[in-house]
Design a protein around this motif. Structure first.
Motif, PDB file in Angstrom:
ATOM      1  N   THR A  47       0.827  -1.206   0.000  1.00 35.88           N
ATOM      2  CA  THR A  47       0.000   0.000   0.000  1.00 35.88           C
ATOM      3  C   THR A  47       0.862   1.257   0.000  1.00 35.88           C
ATOM      4  O   THR A  47       0.630   2.176  -0.792  1.00 35.88           O
ATOM      5  CB  THR A  47      -0.948   0.016   1.213  1.00 35.88           C
ATOM      6  N   LEU A 100      -4.022  11.068  -7.341  1.00 35.26           N
ATOM      7  CA  LEU A 100      -3.274   9.838  -7.578  1.00 35.26           C
ATOM      8  C   LEU A 100      -3.881   9.050  -8.729  1.00 35.26           C
ATOM      9  O   LEU A 100      -5.095   9.027  -8.914  1.00 35.26           O
ATOM     10  CB  LEU A 100      -3.261   8.978  -6.318  1.00 35.26           C
ATOM     11  N   ASN A 101      -3.020   8.380  -9.488  1.00 37.08           N
ATOM     12  CA  ASN A 101      -3.465   7.526 -10.585  1.00 37.08           C
ATOM     13  C   ASN A 101      -3.364   6.077 -10.108  1.00 37.08           C
ATOM     14  O   ASN A 101      -2.397   5.374 -10.384  1.00 37.08           O
ATOM     15  CB  ASN A 101      -2.594   7.775 -11.825  1.00 37.08           C
ATOM     16  N   ILE A 102      -4.387   5.654  -9.341  1.00 40.88           N
ATOM     17  CA  ILE A 102      -4.344   4.344  -8.698  1.00 40.88           C
ATOM     18  C   ILE A 102      -5.715   3.692  -8.763  1.00 40.88           C
ATOM     19  O   ILE A 102      -6.738   4.361  -8.653  1.00 40.88           O
ATOM     20  CB  ILE A 102      -3.867   4.474  -7.230  1.00 40.88           C
ATOM     21  N   LYS A 103      -5.710   2.393  -8.985  1.00 36.82           N
ATOM     22  CA  LYS A 103      -6.939   1.616  -8.861  1.00 36.82           C
ATOM     23  C   LYS A 103      -6.556   0.246  -8.346  1.00 36.82           C
ATOM     24  O   LYS A 103      -5.410  -0.191  -8.471  1.00 36.82           O
ATOM     25  CB  LYS A 103      -7.710   1.533 -10.176  1.00 36.82           C
ATOM     26  N   LYS A 130       1.016   5.345 -13.358  1.00 36.91           N
ATOM     27  CA  LYS A 130      -0.264   4.643 -13.314  1.00 36.91           C
ATOM     28  C   LYS A 130      -0.055   3.343 -12.551  1.00 36.91           C
ATOM     29  O   LYS A 130       0.763   2.508 -12.942  1.00 36.91           O
ATOM     30  CB  LYS A 130      -0.750   4.346 -14.734  1.00 36.91           C
ATOM     31  N   VAL A 131      -0.790   3.170 -11.443  1.00 35.70           N
ATOM     32  CA  VAL A 131      -0.605   2.001 -10.585  1.00 35.70           C
ATOM     33  C   VAL A 131      -1.899   1.204 -10.479  1.00 35.70           C
ATOM     34  O   VAL A 131      -2.961   1.762 -10.241  1.00 35.70           O
ATOM     35  CB  VAL A 131      -0.137   2.429  -9.169  1.00 35.70           C
ATOM     36  N   ALA A 150       2.505   1.626  -3.418  1.00 32.74           N
ATOM     37  CA  ALA A 150       1.514   1.952  -4.440  1.00 32.74           C
ATOM     38  C   ALA A 150       1.111   3.418  -4.368  1.00 32.74           C
ATOM     39  O   ALA A 150       1.004   4.099  -5.390  1.00 32.74           O
ATOM     40  CB  ALA A 150       0.292   1.052  -4.286  1.00 32.74           C
ATOM     41  N   SER A 186       1.986   6.103  -7.289  1.00 31.93           N
ATOM     42  CA  SER A 186       0.840   6.560  -8.079  1.00 31.93           C
ATOM     43  C   SER A 186       0.764   8.079  -8.217  1.00 31.93           C
ATOM     44  O   SER A 186      -0.071   8.582  -8.957  1.00 31.93           O
ATOM     45  CB  SER A 186      -0.459   6.028  -7.475  1.00 31.93           C
ATOM     46  N   CYS A 199      -3.260  -2.013  -8.252  1.00 33.35           N
ATOM     47  CA  CYS A 199      -2.972  -2.851  -7.088  1.00 33.35           C
ATOM     48  C   CYS A 199      -3.819  -4.113  -7.180  1.00 33.35           C
ATOM     49  O   CYS A 199      -5.011  -4.034  -7.470  1.00 33.35           O
ATOM     50  CB  CYS A 199      -3.348  -2.136  -5.799  1.00 33.35           C
TER      51      CYS A 199
END
Length: 72
Positions: A15, A61-64, A26-27, A18, A22, A29
């Protein structure tokens, strides 16, 4: 230039990494725990960490997160 990064596991190490990655990349998880996946996707930290919580709620943030991958 953004990298596409896959982080396996949304424990403390996964976490934190990530979230930091991010901010510039582009991350995606991956975790089997649907609760952790839903928390990340709702910008809630799945771990007890003040900085992670602040980043999720305040930074762009670019996280999903996902709990399974599409089957081709």
């Amino acid at each position: 230039y953004q990298l596409k990064i896959l982080v396996i596991g949304l424990g403390y190490v996964g976490t934190a990494n990530a979230i930091l990655l991010s901010s510039k990349n582009k991350v995606v998880c991956f975790d089997l725990d649907e609760n952790k996946v839903n928390k990340i996707n709702n910008k809630i930290s799945p771990i007890e960490d003040k900085q992670v919580s602040e980043y999720l709620s305040n930074k762009d943030l670019n996280i999903k997160a996902v709990s399974q991958f599409p089957h081709d």
